[in-house]
Write a protein that holds these residues in place. Structure first.
Motif, PDB file in Angstrom:
ATOM      1  N   ILE A 258      12.920  26.136  41.644  1.00 41.85           N
ATOM      2  CA  ILE A 258      14.001  26.844  40.950  1.00 41.85           C
ATOM      3  C   ILE A 258      13.421  28.127  40.354  1.00 41.85           C
ATOM      4  CG2 ILE A 258      15.644  26.789  39.024  1.00 41.85           C
ATOM      5  CD1 ILE A 258      15.749  23.775  39.268  1.00 41.85           C
ATOM      6  N   VAL A 259      14.087  29.250  40.587  1.00 47.28           N
ATOM      7  CA  VAL A 259      13.649  30.524  40.034  1.00 47.28           C
ATOM      8  C   VAL A 259      14.806  31.135  39.250  1.00 47.28           C
ATOM      9  CG1 VAL A 259      12.692  32.797  40.550  1.00 47.28           C
ATOM     10  CG2 VAL A 259      12.320  30.901  42.144  1.00 47.28           C
ATOM     11  N   LEU A 260      14.584  31.384  37.982  1.00 46.48           N
ATOM     12  CA  LEU A 260      15.612  32.061  37.201  1.00 46.48           C
ATOM     13  C   LEU A 260      15.251  33.531  37.063  1.00 46.48           C
ATOM     14  CD1 LEU A 260      16.425  29.641  34.229  1.00 46.48           C
ATOM     15  CD2 LEU A 260      17.252  29.583  36.583  1.00 46.48           C
ATOM     16  N   ARG A 313      20.915  31.723  34.515  1.00 42.97           N
ATOM     17  CA  ARG A 313      20.497  30.528  33.774  1.00 42.97           C
ATOM     18  C   ARG A 313      21.103  29.223  34.277  1.00 42.97           C
ATOM     19  NH1 ARG A 313      23.916  33.205  29.582  1.00 42.97           N
ATOM     20  NH2 ARG A 313      25.907  32.172  29.899  1.00 42.97           N
ATOM     21  N   SER A 314      22.357  29.256  34.745  1.00 50.99           N
ATOM     22  CA  SER A 314      22.998  27.997  35.122  1.00 50.99           C
ATOM     23  C   SER A 314      22.440  27.417  36.425  1.00 50.99           C
ATOM     24  CB  SER A 314      24.510  28.175  35.233  1.00 50.99           C
ATOM     25  OG  SER A 314      24.775  29.101  36.255  1.00 50.99           O
ATOM     26  N   ALA A 315      21.612  28.200  37.125  1.00 48.92           N
ATOM     27  CA  ALA A 315      20.992  27.682  38.345  1.00 48.92           C
ATOM     28  C   ALA A 315      20.090  26.488  38.055  1.00 48.92           C
ATOM     29  CB  ALA A 315      20.199  28.787  39.039  1.00 48.92           C
ATOM     30  N   LEU A 316      19.725  26.322  36.781  1.00 48.01           N
ATOM     31  CA  LEU A 316      18.934  25.147  36.402  1.00 48.01           C
ATOM     32  C   LEU A 316      19.648  23.857  36.773  1.00 48.01           C
ATOM     33  CD1 LEU A 316      17.653  25.817  32.776  1.00 48.01           C
ATOM     34  CD2 LEU A 316      16.274  25.595  34.844  1.00 48.01           C
ATOM     35  N   PHE A 317      20.977  23.926  36.836  1.00 44.43           N
ATOM     36  CA  PHE A 317      21.755  22.704  37.024  1.00 44.43           C
ATOM     37  C   PHE A 317      22.185  22.499  38.465  1.00 44.43           C
ATOM     38  CE2 PHE A 317      22.475  24.510  32.786  1.00 44.43           C
ATOM     39  CZ  PHE A 317      21.750  23.575  32.071  1.00 44.43           C
ATOM     40  N   ALA A 318      21.676  23.327  39.369  1.00 42.18           N
ATOM     41  CA  ALA A 318      22.010  23.172  40.785  1.00 42.18           C
ATOM     42  C   ALA A 318      21.561  21.784  41.253  1.00 42.18           C
ATOM     43  CB  ALA A 318      21.311  24.256  41.587  1.00 42.18           C
ATOM     44  N   PRO A 319      22.244  21.227  42.249  1.00 43.02           N
ATOM     45  CA  PRO A 319      21.966  19.848  42.666  1.00 43.02           C
ATOM     46  C   PRO A 319      20.725  19.758  43.540  1.00 43.02           C
ATOM     47  CG  PRO A 319      23.679  20.769  44.022  1.00 43.02           C
ATOM     48  CD  PRO A 319      23.352  21.817  43.001  1.00 43.02           C
ATOM     49  N   ILE A 320      19.623  20.273  43.049  1.00 40.96           N
ATOM     50  CA  ILE A 320      18.402  20.280  43.847  1.00 40.96           C
ATOM     51  C   ILE A 320      17.527  19.112  43.403  1.00 40.96           C
ATOM     52  CG2 ILE A 320      17.254  21.917  42.287  1.00 40.96           C
ATOM     53  CD1 ILE A 320      16.076  23.196  44.861  1.00 40.96           C
ATOM     54  N   SER A 321      16.981  18.435  44.383  1.00 41.46           N
ATOM     55  CA  SER A 321      16.170  17.274  44.011  1.00 41.46           C
ATOM     56  C   SER A 321      14.708  17.587  44.265  1.00 41.46           C
ATOM     57  CB  SER A 321      16.613  16.065  44.825  1.00 41.46           C
ATOM     58  OG  SER A 321      16.573  16.392  46.187  1.00 41.46           O
ATOM     59  N   ASN A 322      13.841  16.749  43.778  1.00 41.57           N
ATOM     60  CA  ASN A 322      12.421  16.864  44.061  1.00 41.57           C
ATOM     61  C   ASN A 322      11.880  18.255  43.724  1.00 41.57           C
ATOM     62  OD1 ASN A 322       9.994  15.926  44.916  1.00 41.57           O
ATOM     63  ND2 ASN A 322      10.414  16.213  47.107  1.00 41.57           N
ATOM     64  N   VAL A 323      12.177  18.718  42.520  1.00 40.82           N
ATOM     65  CA  VAL A 323      11.754  20.048  42.106  1.00 40.82           C
ATOM     66  C   VAL A 323      10.250  20.039  41.795  1.00 40.82           C
ATOM     67  CG1 VAL A 323      12.082  21.865  40.364  1.00 40.82           C
ATOM     68  CG2 VAL A 323      14.035  20.522  41.157  1.00 40.82           C
ATOM     69  N   GLY A 324       9.537  21.061  42.304  1.00 43.13           N
ATOM     70  CA  GLY A 324       8.092  21.111  42.114  1.00 43.13           C
ATOM     71  C   GLY A 324       7.632  22.197  41.151  1.00 43.13           C
ATOM     72  N   PRO A 342      28.325  25.183  26.455  1.00 42.18           N
ATOM     73  CA  PRO A 342      27.242  24.855  25.546  1.00 42.18           C
ATOM     74  C   PRO A 342      26.284  26.028  25.349  1.00 42.18           C
ATOM     75  CG  PRO A 342      26.951  23.778  27.677  1.00 42.18           C
ATOM     76  CD  PRO A 342      28.221  24.520  27.755  1.00 42.18           C
ATOM     77  N   LYS A 343      25.939  26.281  24.083  1.00 42.75           N
ATOM     78  CA  LYS A 343      25.167  27.483  23.758  1.00 42.75           C
ATOM     79  C   LYS A 343      23.674  27.236  23.929  1.00 42.75           C
ATOM     80  CE  LYS A 343      28.676  29.197  20.631  1.00 42.75           C
ATOM     81  NZ  LYS A 343      29.446  28.467  19.660  1.00 42.75           N
ATOM     82  N   TYR A 344      23.307  26.957  25.157  1.00 49.47           N
ATOM     83  CA  TYR A 344      21.925  26.538  25.394  1.00 49.47           C
ATOM     84  C   TYR A 344      21.010  27.729  25.667  1.00 49.47           C
ATOM     85  CZ  TYR A 344      22.947  27.212  30.388  1.00 49.47           C
ATOM     86  OH  TYR A 344      23.296  27.746  31.596  1.00 49.47           O
ATOM     87  N   ASP A 345      19.719  27.508  25.477  1.00 48.32           N
ATOM     88  CA  ASP A 345      18.712  28.481  25.854  1.00 48.32           C
ATOM     89  C   ASP A 345      18.013  27.925  27.093  1.00 48.32           C
ATOM     90  OD1 ASP A 345      16.356  29.971  26.145  1.00 48.32           O
ATOM     91  OD2 ASP A 345      16.414  30.525  24.030  1.00 48.32           O
ATOM     92  N   ALA A 346      18.138  28.656  28.201  1.00 48.94           N
ATOM     93  CA  ALA A 346      17.619  28.140  29.472  1.00 48.94           C
ATOM     94  C   ALA A 346      16.120  27.860  29.395  1.00 48.94           C
ATOM     95  CB  ALA A 346      17.909  29.126  30.595  1.00 48.94           C
ATOM     96  N   ARG A 347      15.399  28.580  28.537  1.00 52.98           N
ATOM     97  CA  ARG A 347      13.953  28.330  28.458  1.00 52.98           C
ATOM     98  C   ARG A 347      13.678  26.962  27.857  1.00 52.98           C
ATOM     99  NH1 ARG A 347      12.840  33.837  25.499  1.00 52.98           N
ATOM    100  NH2 ARG A 347      14.637  32.933  24.455  1.00 52.98           N
TER     101      ARG A 347
END
Ligand code: ADP
Ligand code: ZN
Length: 740
Positions: A258-260, A313-324, A342-347
């Motif tokens: 995953i790359v933000l 930032r929302s790419a963190l929640f993509a349905p990707i498995s086995n993240v390295g 939700p007022k989240y901080d992606a970091r």
């Protein structure tokens, strides 16, 4: 067996879980589980609603309906845990965080959702077997040239979308129809994935041989465990190349990445670099995609066709498995912090995920967030620091000059271009080298004031000065979008001495046309980029048509890499110092360093000129030297002394509503509820005391928020929710981007 379901309907009470019977033939862990998407009938609604299973139990105290249909798995258990953690940590409902995990825009009828079909054409079996036997003789019974071309093309290409066929054979639907009537070709529907870079042809690039410094970073990263890393490298020091090779390693080991990147720089420049290295195994997610495109990217990830997700930032929640690995580029960027629920901080979420998956988290920036750099140098979070102090050989850092605008004024120069900047622009125009000019204000005149009584024209709905836009010949409010006719007579005193002050990008554009009539200029700001691919079109034009000057706001400062740009001008560096925020110096330093970094990225050395009325501010002095360390050392002292982050957190509660008396009353309630647990400042009108006809009062709370405090805060917010006036809304956030 009963399934506990969160119903994704605007009619459903947000945080409530509803019970539904699990239909016969379903076994938990096999064809039904937590995270499955289901269709359920809800209340008296005719249509079925989508729901998500979040648990199971033996019995229910309610008489409940059965699930109408069990669909696919929408998210896995890890993600569900993450959603629960986020709901607590960011003080919102579980349904708010679950919504991040599922593709948007899904309607009730799940089978038909957004799948798009396209017409394709191919030769019929009969025709193909005929040619094989009769050796193409059949073809010659065709007299129309167009029909012949189509047949020949189809013989080579088997099947192809009708649209492309029309283009390459210069045919149309009638030609195809004629061939269909002769039973020579047939058309059929094919599912299409709306691929945002379908029409892009990119040349494949090979990996570069890393410099010694770059290799040290790459080899210093442990792929087998959780660790966080900060790569602090000046602009052009080769950070992106490191990311590319890091990802390659991860992909080769069978894992995914995953790359933000900041929303604003999700321009083709960055994505092309990934696309040309990795091809179609990348997926791109950002806010300008249509729901359909997003849905399709989501599916390519789910199908495991895409293995590298690049996104905001929302790419963190993509349905990707086995993240390295998770990489966050330009980690200081404010777009990583969500300002909506939700007022989240992606970091912080990425840190949580990396720990959960036991994988490395890699942050990179030329101008790290002061908080991150503090963590990396004080080792409070076990963050490892790498420093890249030089550009990749071949390019050198630009020369940066600061021009004192007070002296220009004293010398009688009333234009927006200082003597120095004027000379340098001239030089570039003569040498056919390109220029970027930056001003962080859009519009023409940024405020309108009566010279007799000092009255400033404000928006009727907001406590905000209006900006004059020459393209529309209107006054506009940048908060609510309201428009007004330009004013010539003061609404307060009736005087005629109305003056238009302040300078926005539109005025600069007009000035360039006047002062440098020989130059071509293109403007990029919110007003010129409302359409979907506007950013891309403007940047391509600037590069390909060799436009002399690119003029714009913040959105031109990041990520772009134009070889022929050798001069960057900052027209007014002060606009970000006066923002009334503890991060003002940090933002100024970051902005100036990033924008100066756009200069001289090719072989020719670059220059940058910063115009300012405050040349003595330390953010400007250190930005001129491009000296992050010195900036940081001074800034961190100020933060410590005044107890600002990272030494303390600032909670901001803004109470919003139409009735001022109720708002003041509710602000006092917040104050009293929090007072028993924290240091609270007395309620005050927010710096912008009205937006869109809503009054705003603010309560500030300063504390170093611990995990234990999160529970206390949740408790306080629940008590407030129960005691507030019905129509009052509360915006609560910790360390928000916007303190206004
Ligand atoms: P950053 O992300 O730090 O701004 P980049 O990775 O974009 O830096 O690198 C800046 C320029 O140097 C790019 O044009 C890139 O292709 C080039 N570059 C990066 N690493 C190398 C290398 N090892 N050898 C040669 N050129 C490189
Ligand atoms: Zn307004």
């Amino acid at each position: 067996m009963i399934a506990e379901v969160i119903v994704n309907s605007s009619a459903a009470e947000l945080n409530r879980v509803f019970d539904y019977k699990v239909p016969d033939g379903y076994t938990i862990g096999q064809n039904i589980d937590i995270g499955y998407r289901v269709l359920v009938s809800f209340a008296n609604y005719k249509n079925l609603e989508i729901g998500y299973i979040i648990g199971f139990k033996e019995t229910s105290e309610f008489k409940c309906k059965a699930i109408s249909r069990v669909c696919d798995r929408a998210f896995d258990l890890d993600k569900y845990e993450l959603a629960k953690w986020m709901a607590r940590r960011y003080f919102c409902n579980l349904s708010d965080t679950l919504r991040l995990l599922v593709p948007p825009g899904t309607k009730t009828d799940i089978d038909k959702v957004k799948i798009k079909y396209e017409r394709w054409v191919r030769l019929t079996k009969e025709y193909l077997s005929n040619i094989n036997q009769e050796n193409e003789t059949k073809k010659f019974t065709i007299r129309s040239e167009k029909q012949k071309r189509v047949i020949e093309f189809l013989l080579d290409n088997k099947e192809i979308p009708a649209g492309i066929l029309y283009d390459v054979t210069d045919s149309n639907s009638q030609v195809i129809k004629a061939l269909e009537d002769k039973n020579i070709c047939e058309s059929f529907e094919m599912e299409v994935l709306r691929n945002p870079f379908l029409n892009k042809v990119v040349k494949r690039t090979e990996k570069l041989e890393l410099t010694k410094k770059q290799s040290e970073v790459l080899n210093g990263i442990d792929f087998t465990n959780y660790n966080s890393y900060l790569i602090h490298g000046v602009t052009g020091s080769g950070k992106t190349e490191i990311y590319l090779q890091l990802i390659e390693k991860v992909i080769n080991s069978g894992k995914n990445a995953i790359v933000l990147v900041p929303e604003i720089s999700l321009t083709p420049q960055i994505t092309n670099r990934f696309l040309s290295r990795f091809g179609r195994i990348i997926a791109i997610l950002h806010s300008k995609l249509s729901n359909g495109e997003r849905f399709d990217e989501w599916r390519r990830i789910q199908n495991k066709e895409a293995r590298i997700v690049i996104g905001a930032r929302s790419a963190l929640f993509a349905p990707i498995s086995n993240v390295g690995v998770i990489i966050i580029d330009e980690e200081h960027d404010s777009s990583y912090k969500s300002e909506n629920t939700p007022k989240y901080d992606a970091r912080d979420v990425a840190t949580k995920m990396a720990k959960l998956y036991n994988i490395p988290l890699v942050l990179g920036s030329a101008t790290p967030d002061v908080r991150t750099y503090y963590e990396a140098t004080n080792n409070t979070q076990n963050m490892k620091l790498f420093e890249l102090k030089e550009r990749i050989p071949g390019a050198v850092m630009p020369d940066v000059k600061v021009v004192d605008l007070r002296k220009e004024l004293a010398n009688g120069n009333k234009t927006v271009f200082s003597e120095e900047l004027y000379k340098e622009i001239k030089k570039n125009l003569e040498n056919k080298e390109q220029i970027i000019l930056f001003l962080n204000r859009r519009g023409y005149s940024t405020f309108i004031m009566c010279r007799d009584c000092g009255y400033v024209i404000k928006c009727d709905n907001c406590d905000v000065a209006m900006t004059y836009h020459i393209t529309k010949n209107k006054l506009m409010c940048h908060y609510c979008g309201a428009e007004k006719k330009p004013v010539q007579i003061c609404p307060s005193c009736g005087g005629e001495n109305i003056r238009y002050f302040g300078t926005g990008t539109q005025k600069i554009e007009a000035q360039i046309n006047k002062v440098f009539p020989e130059a071509s200029v293109i403007r990029m700001d919110v007003d010129t980029t409302t359409t979907k691919n506007a950013h891309e079109i403007i940047l391509n034009k600037f590069r390909d048509e060799k436009i002399d000057i690119l003029l714009g706001t913040q959105m031109i400062t990041k990520g772009h890499d134009f070889e022929n740009v050798t001069l960057v001008g900052v027209l007014a560096a002060d606009s970000s110092i006066n923002i009334g925020d503890y991060r003002a110096q940090e933002r100024t330093f970051q902005l100036l360093t990033q924008v100066a970094g756009r200069s001289g990225r090719g072989e020719k050395k670059g220059r940058a000129i910063i115009q300012t009325y405050m040349p003595d501010e330390f953010s400007i002095i250190t930005a001129q030297k491009q000296d992050y360390k010195r900036f940081y050392e001074q800034e961190i002292k100020v933060r410590e002394k005044l107890k600002y982050p990272p030494f303390c957190d600032i909670m901001v509660a803004v109470v919003v509503g139409k009735k001022e008396a109720e708002i003041i009353d509710d602000a006092n309630k917040i104050y009293n509820i929090f007072k028993s647990h924290f240091d609270v400042f007395a309620p005050m009108p927010a710096p912008i005391s009205k937006i869109n006809d809503n009054y705003r009062w603010r309560v500030l709370i300063k504390a170093k928020v611990t995990d234990n405090d999160i529970d206390i805060i949740n408790y306080c917010l629940e008590s407030f929710e129960k005691s507030k006036h019905k129509d009052t809304k509360l915006n609560f956030d910790i360390n928000p981007n916007n303190m206004m």
